[in-house]
Design a protein around this motif. Structure first.
Motif, PDB file in Angstrom:
ATOM      1  N   MET A   1       0.834  -1.196   0.000  1.00  0.00           N
ATOM      2  CA  MET A   1       0.000   0.000   0.000  1.00  0.00           C
ATOM      3  C   MET A   1       0.870   1.247   0.000  1.00  0.00           C
ATOM      4  O   MET A   1       2.090   1.185   0.213  1.00  0.00           O
ATOM      5  CB  MET A   1      -0.972   0.001   1.177  1.00  0.00           C
ATOM      6  CG  MET A   1      -0.355   0.061   2.554  1.00  0.00           C
ATOM      7  SD  MET A   1      -1.616   0.126   3.873  1.00  0.00           S
ATOM      8  CE  MET A   1      -2.373   1.741   3.589  1.00  0.00           C
ATOM      9  N   LEU A   2       0.220   2.370  -0.237  1.00  0.00           N
ATOM     10  CA  LEU A   2       0.901   3.665  -0.278  1.00  0.00           C
ATOM     11  C   LEU A   2       0.467   4.503   0.912  1.00  0.00           C
ATOM     12  O   LEU A   2      -0.662   4.380   1.400  1.00  0.00           O
ATOM     13  CB  LEU A   2       0.572   4.397  -1.581  1.00  0.00           C
ATOM     14  CG  LEU A   2       1.058   3.727  -2.864  1.00  0.00           C
ATOM     15  CD1 LEU A   2       0.414   4.362  -4.089  1.00  0.00           C
ATOM     16  CD2 LEU A   2       2.581   3.797  -2.968  1.00  0.00           C
ATOM     17  N   HIS A   3       1.369   5.396   1.368  1.00  0.00           N
ATOM     18  CA  HIS A   3       1.108   6.231   2.532  1.00  0.00           C
ATOM     19  C   HIS A   3       1.159   7.717   2.163  1.00  0.00           C
ATOM     20  O   HIS A   3       1.959   8.133   1.318  1.00  0.00           O
ATOM     21  CB  HIS A   3       2.146   5.966   3.623  1.00  0.00           C
ATOM     22  CG  HIS A   3       2.298   4.529   3.986  1.00  0.00           C
ATOM     23  ND1 HIS A   3       1.266   3.779   4.499  1.00  0.00           N
ATOM     24  CD2 HIS A   3       3.376   3.683   3.899  1.00  0.00           C
ATOM     25  CE1 HIS A   3       1.690   2.541   4.719  1.00  0.00           C
ATOM     26  NE2 HIS A   3       2.953   2.463   4.361  1.00  0.00           N
ATOM     27  N   LYS A   4       0.331   8.479   2.814  1.00  0.00           N
ATOM     28  CA  LYS A   4       0.300   9.930   2.619  1.00  0.00           C
ATOM     29  C   LYS A   4       1.634  10.536   3.031  1.00  0.00           C
ATOM     30  O   LYS A   4       2.213  10.147   4.051  1.00  0.00           O
ATOM     31  CB  LYS A   4      -0.839  10.519   3.442  1.00  0.00           C
ATOM     32  CG  LYS A   4      -1.138  11.985   3.175  1.00  0.00           C
ATOM     33  CD  LYS A   4      -2.397  12.413   3.922  1.00  0.00           C
ATOM     34  CE  LYS A   4      -2.733  13.868   3.643  1.00  0.00           C
ATOM     35  NZ  LYS A   4      -3.983  14.288   4.315  1.00  0.00           N
ATOM     36  N   ASP A   5       2.124  11.492   2.269  1.00  0.00           N
ATOM     37  CA  ASP A   5       3.469  12.029   2.491  1.00  0.00           C
ATOM     38  C   ASP A   5       3.570  12.951   3.701  1.00  0.00           C
ATOM     39  O   ASP A   5       4.594  13.590   3.919  1.00  0.00           O
ATOM     40  CB  ASP A   5       3.961  12.761   1.237  1.00  0.00           C
ATOM     41  CG  ASP A   5       5.480  12.958   1.234  1.00  0.00           C
ATOM     42  OD1 ASP A   5       6.188  12.112   1.829  1.00  0.00           O
ATOM     43  OD2 ASP A   5       5.946  13.961   0.667  1.00  0.00           O
ATOM     44  N   THR A   6       2.521  13.017   4.498  1.00  0.00           N
ATOM     45  CA  THR A   6       2.611  13.667   5.806  1.00  0.00           C
ATOM     46  C   THR A   6       2.818  12.656   6.924  1.00  0.00           C
ATOM     47  O   THR A   6       3.052  13.057   8.074  1.00  0.00           O
ATOM     48  CB  THR A   6       1.325  14.461   6.100  1.00  0.00           C
ATOM     49  OG1 THR A   6       0.197  13.598   5.914  1.00  0.00           O
ATOM     50  CG2 THR A   6       1.202  15.668   5.173  1.00  0.00           C
ATOM     51  N   HIS A   7       2.696  11.362   6.630  1.00  0.00           N
ATOM     52  CA  HIS A   7       2.818  10.321   7.651  1.00  0.00           C
ATOM     53  C   HIS A   7       4.254   9.797   7.692  1.00  0.00           C
ATOM     54  O   HIS A   7       4.779   9.312   6.684  1.00  0.00           O
ATOM     55  CB  HIS A   7       1.852   9.171   7.350  1.00  0.00           C
ATOM     56  CG  HIS A   7       0.409   9.581   7.410  1.00  0.00           C
ATOM     57  ND1 HIS A   7      -0.611   8.839   6.843  1.00  0.00           N
ATOM     58  CD2 HIS A   7      -0.196  10.670   7.961  1.00  0.00           C
ATOM     59  CE1 HIS A   7      -1.760   9.446   7.053  1.00  0.00           C
ATOM     60  NE2 HIS A   7      -1.532  10.552   7.730  1.00  0.00           N
ATOM     61  N   ALA A   8       4.870   9.889   8.856  1.00  0.00           N
ATOM     62  CA  ALA A   8       6.284   9.541   8.998  1.00  0.00           C
ATOM     63  C   ALA A   8       6.504   8.047   8.795  1.00  0.00           C
ATOM     64  O   ALA A   8       5.868   7.215   9.454  1.00  0.00           O
ATOM     65  CB  ALA A   8       6.788   9.957  10.374  1.00  0.00           C
ATOM     66  N   THR A   9       7.409   7.725   7.871  1.00  0.00           N
ATOM     67  CA  THR A   9       7.740   6.336   7.549  1.00  0.00           C
ATOM     68  C   THR A   9       9.242   6.140   7.702  1.00  0.00           C
ATOM     69  O   THR A   9      10.039   6.823   7.058  1.00  0.00           O
ATOM     70  CB  THR A   9       7.331   6.017   6.105  1.00  0.00           C
ATOM     71  OG1 THR A   9       7.718   7.106   5.247  1.00  0.00           O
ATOM     72  CG2 THR A   9       5.834   5.827   5.980  1.00  0.00           C
ATOM     73  N   ALA A  10       9.627   5.205   8.548  1.00  0.00           N
ATOM     74  CA  ALA A  10      11.051   4.967   8.810  1.00  0.00           C
ATOM     75  C   ALA A  10      11.762   4.550   7.524  1.00  0.00           C
ATOM     76  O   ALA A  10      11.345   3.612   6.846  1.00  0.00           O
ATOM     77  CB  ALA A  10      11.216   3.885   9.870  1.00  0.00           C
ATOM     78  N   GLY A  11      12.822   5.257   7.193  1.00  0.00           N
ATOM     79  CA  GLY A  11      13.639   4.907   6.045  1.00  0.00           C
ATOM     80  C   GLY A  11      13.076   5.323   4.704  1.00  0.00           C
ATOM     81  O   GLY A  11      13.715   5.097   3.668  1.00  0.00           O
ATOM     82  N   ILE A  12      11.893   5.935   4.684  1.00  0.00           N
ATOM     83  CA  ILE A  12      11.273   6.400   3.439  1.00  0.00           C
ATOM     84  C   ILE A  12      11.013   7.900   3.576  1.00  0.00           C
ATOM     85  O   ILE A  12      10.385   8.345   4.545  1.00  0.00           O
ATOM     86  CB  ILE A  12       9.959   5.662   3.135  1.00  0.00           C
ATOM     87  CG1 ILE A  12      10.188   4.142   3.066  1.00  0.00           C
ATOM     88  CG2 ILE A  12       9.363   6.158   1.819  1.00  0.00           C
ATOM     89  CD1 ILE A  12       8.914   3.347   2.884  1.00  0.00           C
ATOM     90  N   ARG A  13      11.458   8.642   2.584  1.00  0.00           N
ATOM     91  CA  ARG A  13      11.365  10.103   2.627  1.00  0.00           C
ATOM     92  C   ARG A  13       9.942  10.564   2.929  1.00  0.00           C
ATOM     93  O   ARG A  13       8.971  10.046   2.394  1.00  0.00           O
ATOM     94  CB  ARG A  13      11.820  10.667   1.281  1.00  0.00           C
ATOM     95  CG  ARG A  13      11.822  12.184   1.195  1.00  0.00           C
ATOM     96  CD  ARG A  13      12.483  12.684  -0.073  1.00  0.00           C
ATOM     97  NE  ARG A  13      11.886  12.096  -1.277  1.00  0.00           N
ATOM     98  CZ  ARG A  13      12.087  12.590  -2.501  1.00  0.00           C
ATOM     99  NH1 ARG A  13      12.870  13.638  -2.676  1.00  0.00           N
ATOM    100  NH2 ARG A  13      11.519  12.009  -3.544  1.00  0.00           N
ATOM    101  N   THR A  14       9.825  11.546   3.817  1.00  0.00           N
ATOM    102  CA  THR A  14       8.547  12.122   4.232  1.00  0.00           C
ATOM    103  C   THR A  14       8.699  13.631   4.205  1.00  0.00           C
ATOM    104  O   THR A  14       9.324  14.214   5.092  1.00  0.00           O
ATOM    105  CB  THR A  14       8.153  11.646   5.642  1.00  0.00           C
ATOM    106  OG1 THR A  14       8.141  10.209   5.675  1.00  0.00           O
ATOM    107  CG2 THR A  14       6.798  12.184   6.037  1.00  0.00           C
ATOM    108  N   THR A  15       8.093  14.288   3.194  1.00  0.00           N
ATOM    109  CA  THR A  15       8.383  15.710   2.960  1.00  0.00           C
ATOM    110  C   THR A  15       7.259  16.655   3.337  1.00  0.00           C
ATOM    111  O   THR A  15       7.486  17.860   3.449  1.00  0.00           O
ATOM    112  CB  THR A  15       8.687  15.950   1.468  1.00  0.00           C
ATOM    113  OG1 THR A  15       7.473  15.915   0.718  1.00  0.00           O
ATOM    114  CG2 THR A  15       9.669  14.926   0.920  1.00  0.00           C
ATOM    115  N   SER A  16       6.031  16.177   3.484  1.00  0.00           N
ATOM    116  CA  SER A  16       4.859  17.046   3.637  1.00  0.00           C
ATOM    117  C   SER A  16       4.746  18.071   2.510  1.00  0.00           C
ATOM    118  O   SER A  16       4.103  19.103   2.659  1.00  0.00           O
ATOM    119  CB  SER A  16       4.877  17.762   5.002  1.00  0.00           C
ATOM    120  OG  SER A  16       4.720  16.832   6.059  1.00  0.00           O
ATOM    121  N   GLY A  17       5.390  17.788   1.384  1.00  0.00           N
ATOM    122  CA  GLY A  17       5.318  18.685   0.245  1.00  0.00           C
ATOM    123  C   GLY A  17       6.018  20.007   0.440  1.00  0.00           C
ATOM    124  O   GLY A  17       5.759  20.970  -0.282  1.00  0.00           O
ATOM    125  N   SER A  18       6.933  20.080   1.400  1.00  0.00           N
ATOM    126  CA  SER A  18       7.614  21.335   1.714  1.00  0.00           C
ATOM    127  C   SER A  18       9.096  21.266   1.373  1.00  0.00           C
ATOM    128  O   SER A  18       9.768  20.281   1.717  1.00  0.00           O
ATOM    129  CB  SER A  18       7.474  21.657   3.207  1.00  0.00           C
ATOM    130  OG  SER A  18       8.322  22.735   3.572  1.00  0.00           O
TER     131      SER A  18
END
Length: 470
Positions: free
Chosen positions: A77-94
Motif C-alpha cells: 500500500m501507499l502512505h500519505k506524504d505527511t505520515h512519517a515512515t522509517a527509512g522512506i522520505r517524508t516531505t509534507s510537500g515542503s
C-alpha cells in the motif's frame, strides 16, 4: 497483472493468505502499474520498490511457515506524504523537509505494518496538507485521472488518485476540513473520516482537542472497512482514543434498508452554495435509498456556530504547528499557511473558550439529531473538480466566496461536529467528472455508517467506472 491491481483488497488479502497469489506477485503488479500510470498523474512521489519487494518475499516465507497471519498480510500500500515512515522520505510537500527521512514510523504506520501491510511509497499532498488542491513546490501538481486538467482535491489527493488508477488497493489519509472526503469525491473512490478518537494518532500536539483525524481510503466500502480494522483501536500513546477493538470493523453485517430513517439536504441547508449538478446527484441518492425502502425526509442538522468553531480551532492549530516554522523561515511557507498562522495569532483566550463552547453545543445538537435519523445525506463537495491552474475556487454559482476555505464548508462544518462521515461515489457531471455523496451518522456509529454506505454502493455501482488513463 493490471487485473490484479483492480481486485478488491479483501480478495487480494484472501488470495495471499491461501497462497493463490504471492505477495511478491501482487507487489510487483502494483509497482508496474505505478511505472505505467504515474507519469500521467503524478500521484506517487517517493517509491520504495526494493524494500517493498524484500518485505513481500519475507511475507511469502512467513505464509509457508504456518504462522497465524495478520489481516493485511503481504498487502502492498501507499502512505500519505505527511505520515512519517522509517527509512522512506517524508516531505509534507515542503522544501523545508525535501530530504527528510524519518528514523521511526509514526503510530499509524506502525499499526499498518503490524497488520501485515507493506510500504511501497508515498502519495502527494498540498504543502503541509493545507488546502484541498494537491500541488507543492517539491513534487508539483497531481492531476485528476478523470480529467487531466483538473484537480484531485486534497489533502489526501495523491492517495485518492492512486486508488482510482489501480496503483494501490488501500491508502491512508488524514482529514481536518475534508482531506479524506474531498479527494475521494473528486476521484470516484471511498474516503472515511472516523469519529474523533476512533483511530489513534501519535505524535499529535493537540491530544484531546485536535480537529484532524486519520482514516482509510479505498475503492469500495468493504475495503475501507478492512483497512479501518487495522487502523482503529485503543492505544495509550494517544489520549483520546476509543476502546473498541479495530477487528470489530472488518466485516460489514447485512442491513435491512426498510428500517432506515434518512435525512437529506442536497443544498447543505443553504449555508453555502452548491453546484446544481452536485445537488441533483444528492437528490438522486435520496431517491435510491427511498427505492430500497428507506424512509427519506428533507431535513438538516443545525450547524449553527460550526464554521466559526472550525476556523478558530484551525487557526489555533496552525499558529501552534507552523508559527515557529514561519518565524524561522520567513517566505518559506505558502500564502495560505501564512494566512492561517496569522489568523491563529490574532486569537485570544476568549476566542478559544468560545470555540470550545460552540463545539460542545454542536456535539449535543448532532447527538440529538441522530436519535431521530439513522443518517444524513449531504454533498461531499460544493464544486466539481476545478482546473489545476486555480489554487481554489473564488465563486460558486456566481456567488463570491469570502476566503479560500469557504468552498470546503460542506466538509469542514461536519468536521467541527466530530461525527463520522464517509464520501461515496455518487455519479458524474455532464463532462464525466466524479461527484461524491457524503453520509454522516451518529457518534461512534461507524458500523452503521459502513452498512448504509454499502447499501448505496451495491445499488448504484458508480465506483466501477474506471478513469480513462487506466
Amino acid at each position: 497483472m493490471t487485473d490484479i491491481c483492480f481486485l478488491p483488497a479483501t480478495e487480494l488479502a484472501a488470495a495471499m493468505s491461501t497462497g493463490e497469489l504471492s505477495s511478491r506477485e501482487v507487489t510487483q503488479a502494483f509497482l508496474d502499474q505505478i511505472d505505467r500510470v504515474n507519469p500521467q498523474i503524478n500521484a506517487v512521489v517517493t517509491l520504495a520498490a526494493d524494500s517493498a519487494l524484500a518485505a513481500a518475499d519475507a511475507a511469502d516465507v512467513r505464509r509457508t511457515q504456518g504462522d497465524s497471519l495478520p489481516v493485511l498480510h503481504g498487502m502492498p500500500m501507499l502512505h500519505k506524504d505527511t505520515h512519517a515512515t522509517a527509512g522512506i522520505r517524508t516531505t509534507s510537500g515542503s522544501p523545508l523537509l525535501a530530504d527528510n527521512v524519518p528514523d521511526t514510523d509514526e503510530l499509524l504506520i506502525e499499526r499498518l505494518h503490524t497488520a501485515g501491510a507493506i510500504s511501497m511509497g508515498k502519495t502527494n499532498v498540498p504543502e503541509f496538507a493545507a488546502g484541498s488542491h494537491t500541488f507543492n513546490p517539491v513534487f508539483g501538481t497531481t492531476y485528476n485521472p478523470y480529467g487531466l486538467t483538473k484537480t484531485v482535491g486534497g489533502s489526501s489527493g495523491g492517495a485518492a488518485a492512486s486508488l482510482a488508477t489501480g496503483m494501490t488497493a488501500l491508502a491512508d489519509g488524514s482529514d481536518m476540513g475534508g482531506s479524506l472526503r474531498n479527494p475521494a469525491a473528486f476521484c470516484n473512490v471511498v474516503g472515511l473520516r472516523p469519529t474523533t478518537g476512533r483511530v489513534p494518532s501519535e505524535p499529535g500536539a493537540f491530544g484531546h482537542f485536535s480537529l484532524s483525524v486519520q482514516g482509510p481510503m479505498a475503492r469500495s466500502v468493504e475495503d475501507v472497512a478492512l483497512l479501518l480494522s487495522a487502523m482503529a483501536g485503543p492505544d495509550l500513546r494517544a489520549p483520546a482514543t476509543l476502546d473498541e477493538p479495530g477487528a470489530s470493523f472488518a466485516r460489514i453485517e447485512p442491513m435491512e434498508p426498510g428500517t432506515l430513517r434518512i435525512a437529506i439536504s442536497a443544498d447543505f441547508g443553504g449555508l453555502t452554495p452548491v453546484e446544481a449538478q452536485i445537488a441533483a446527484a444528492i437528490n438522486k441518492a435520496g431517491e435510491t435509498f427511498a427505492s430500497l425502502g428507506a424512509d427519506v425526509h428533507p431535513a438538516m442538522l443545525d450547524l449553527s456556530g460550526a464554521n466559526e468553531a472550525f476556523l478558530i480551532r484551525r487557526g489555533w492549530q496552525f499558529a501552534a504547528n507552523f508559527g515557529p516554522l514561519l518565524d524561522a523561515h520567513p517566505g518559506g511557507l505558502k500564502d495560505s499557511i501564512v494566512w492561517n498562522v496569522e489568523r491563529g495569532r490574532e486569537l485570544s483566550g476568549a476566542d478559544l473558550a468560545r470555540a470550545m463552547a460552540l463545539t460542545a453545543e454542536l456535539y449535543q445538537r448532532t447527538r440529538e439529531f441522530f436519535t431521530e435519523y439513522d443518517a444524513l445525506l449531504l454533498p461531499t463537495t460544493q464544486v466539481s473538480p476545478f482546473d489545476t491552474a486555480m489554487e481554489y475556487p473564488t465563486q460558486i454559482n456566481g456567488q463570491p466566496l469570502a476566503t479560500y476555505l469557504e468552498w470546503m464548508r460542506s466538509c469542514s462544518d461536519i468536521s467541527a461536529t466530530g461525527a463520522p462521515a464517509i464520501s461515496m461515489p455518487a455519479g458524474f457531471t455532464d463532462d464525466g467528472l466524479p461527484i461524491g455523496l457524503q453520509i454522516v451518522t451518529q457518534y461512534r456509529a461507524e458500523k452503521k455508517l459502513l452498512q448504509i454506505a454499502r447499501l448505496f454502493e451495491t445499488a448504484t455501482r458508480y465506483a466501477e467506472t474506471r478513469p480513462p488513463v487506466c
